[in-house]
Design a protein around this motif. Structure first.
Motif: not given
Length: 158
Positions: A77-82, A110-113, A128-143
């Protein structure tokens, strides 16, 4: 929690202990226990950018060994740059070789990668891929698959 024969597994139930049975425990530095995505207290960590908050894991080689195949799954869950851009980095045992996940890499862009680095990032070891949705829990899988010559990032299953 089932770890499915993982090399390391960190459920963060009050600590950064590896529950895989392989004793690859983490050491917490300035990260703060917080509530996870299901509302469980002391079951996630909060990191603050530029404060030296991190979890120190065993060395790159001790976790990855000689495997050419790697999957990393995590809830973020990314809560902003800090909150800091790098939730995972394994320092290399060999120069120009690393494993790093940055969500997002440039937190003020904006958008962040999202960056997924594996191996020599000057070659084919970076995705790298762009992401625009923050402030919510997300499930990431890196392969990373050497056999299939690919790096992949999945967010919430896609």
């Amino acid at each position: 929690m089932s770890c499915f024969n993982a090399v390391a597994c960190y459920p963060f139930t009050g600590n950064a202990d590896d529950v895989s049975g392989n004793a690859k425990h983490g050491t917490v530095s300035n990260a703060i226990l917080t509530t996870d995505r299901k509302g469980n207290a002391n079951s996630a960590y909060s990191f603050t950018y530029n404060t030296g908050s991190y979890i120190d894991l065993p060395t790159y080689q001790s976790i990855l060994g000689s495997s050419d195949e790697l999957t990393i799954s995590m809830w973020l869950k990314y809560n902003g740059p800090d909150n800091g851009p790098t939730p995972l980095q394994l320092y290399p045992d060999v120069a120009n070789d690393r494993v790093m996940i940055s969500v997002p890499y440039h937190p003020y862009a904006s958008p962040a990668d999202i960056y997924w680095d594996f191996g020599n990032i000057s070659g084919s070891g970076r995705l790298n891929i762009p992401i625009t949705t923050f402030y919510t829990w997300k499930h990431f899988v890196f392969v990373r698959s050497k056999l299939l010559s690919k790096l992949e990032i999945y967010i919430d299953g896609t």
